[in-house]
Design an enzyme around this catalytic site. Structure first.
Site, PDB file in Angstrom:
ATOM      1  CB  THR A 143      -1.064  -0.054   1.132  1.00 11.37           C
ATOM      2  OG1 THR A 143      -1.914   1.057   1.040  1.00 11.37           O
ATOM      3  CG2 THR A 143      -0.487  -0.200   2.502  1.00 11.37           C
ATOM      4  CG  ASP A 172      -7.411  -2.485  -2.400  1.00  9.81           C
ATOM      5  OD1 ASP A 172      -7.882  -1.463  -1.863  1.00  9.81           O
ATOM      6  OD2 ASP A 172      -6.194  -2.686  -2.542  1.00  9.81           O
ATOM      7  CG  HIS A 180      -5.897  -2.286   1.084  1.00 12.18           C
ATOM      8  ND1 HIS A 180      -5.191  -1.981  -0.058  1.00 12.18           N
ATOM      9  CD2 HIS A 180      -5.252  -1.653   2.098  1.00 12.18           C
ATOM     10  CE1 HIS A 180      -4.190  -1.188   0.249  1.00 12.18           C
ATOM     11  NE2 HIS A 180      -4.196  -0.986   1.555  1.00 12.18           N
TER      12      HIS A 180
END
Length: 318
Positions: free
Chosen positions: A163, A262, A294
């Site tokens: 991320t 996500d 996610h």
């Protein structure tokens, strides 16, 4: 006895954290800090913490898999890893990333360097980018750490992250391509897991309604409130006007993961398409994981899909 006066909230980023008027920060999410281990009982990986810089404070946790037959001259691929957490949560020393990177180091038989960069809001961006760059230079210097000197194979040198950490890895690749500042060490490949990119305009099938209120938009405003051009700053929007050419990415192999559930999924696909169309001379592989949220592999590393992700990473670090 009079009760204490409740502290007043100055600003907040629900559901992640709050900043109070007295300057204190309350993080509402995140896993606890755990110590390194001489030999993890599950993976047999050893870990230790090192100081990269004291001012500013940049640290790292190193993960060394058990050497085959105690072969003290065994050389291993190196993965420099930037943890996720929206630039404001988690740590190289937190339970979730410590557990995950123990597994990655074991599965890939790789030496992992997990970078502890400074977090927002105490240290707003671009501090995390500068810390990560300093860490990368330290890893590739001849006086880094005995584990790296004795067991690191710098011909198999990789970077990666999840991320916000994947965002950092992308920007590191561009900076290496621009500055050539790693003492001759070349990045063999990069792993971007569910990368955090965004922009003022929706892409592909992203929803138009609510785009301005998206979590990615709110995070960026919070962690980099003074960002030139806001959400279209090239650090978060790699295709914004004036952004560095993706053709300059300093790697010839990339592995990018996106997850079906996500909100950042379409940005990851869009990024891969943009890299392919940029003139970049390399191979980029997009892995779509169905039915997952996610960064699921960080939270639940022992599920079938998580194990598949980790095996893909291990196969990539050759």
């Amino acid at each position: 006895m009079a009760s204490a006066t409740p502290k007043e909230i100055a600003r907040e980023l629900p559901p992640l954290l709050r900043v109070y008027t007295d300057g204190t920060v309350e993080r509402l999410l995140g896993s606890p800090i755990v110590p390194p281990s001489l030999e993890d009982p599950e993976t047999l990986v050893s870990s230790k913490d090192v100081v990269i810089s004291e001012n500013p404070s940049v640290l790292a946790r190193l993960f060394l898999p058990k050497l085959k037959n105690n072969h003290q001259k065994e050389k291993l691929p190196i993965l420099v890893y930037f943890h996720g957490g929206a630039f404001c949560l988690e740590s190289a020393f937190s339970f979730l990333h410590h557990r995950y990177l123990n597994i990655v180091a074991s599965e890939a038989n790789a030496l992992v360097v997990s970078v502890e960069y400074r977090l927002a809001p105490e240290h707003p961006l671009p501090g995390a980018y500068e810390d990560s760059w300093e860490a990368l230079k330290w890893v590739t210097s001849p006086d880094s750490d005995p584990w790296l000197v004795n067991h690191g194979d710098f011909s198999r040198f990789y970077i990666g992250g999840d991320t916000s950490g994947a965002n950092i890895a992308h920007n590191v690749l561009l900076r290496v391509g621009d500055e050539e500042g790693l003492g001759g060490v070349r990045i063999a490949g990069a792993v971007l897991a569910f990368p955090l990119f965004w922009g003022s305009e929706p892409v592909l099938s992203e929803a138009v309604e609510g785009h301005e209120e998206s979590s990615a938009m709110q995070v960026w405003k919070f962690v980099y409130p003074d960002a030139p051009r806001g959400i279209d700053n090239p650090l978060i929007n790699p295709l914004s006007s004036g952004a560095p050419s993706l053709a300059n990415l300093a790697s010839r192999r990339m592995l990018v993961f996106v997850a079906e559930k996500d909100d950042l999924r379409e940005r990851g696909v869009w990024y891969c398409d943009a890299v392919k169309e940029s003139g970049w001379q390399g191979d980029i592989q997009l892995v779509r994981v169905q039915g997952e949220e996610h960064c699921f592999q960080i939270y639940h590393p022992h599920t079938h899909n998580s194990k598949a992700v980790i095996r893909s990473i291990a196969s990539f670090l050759v």
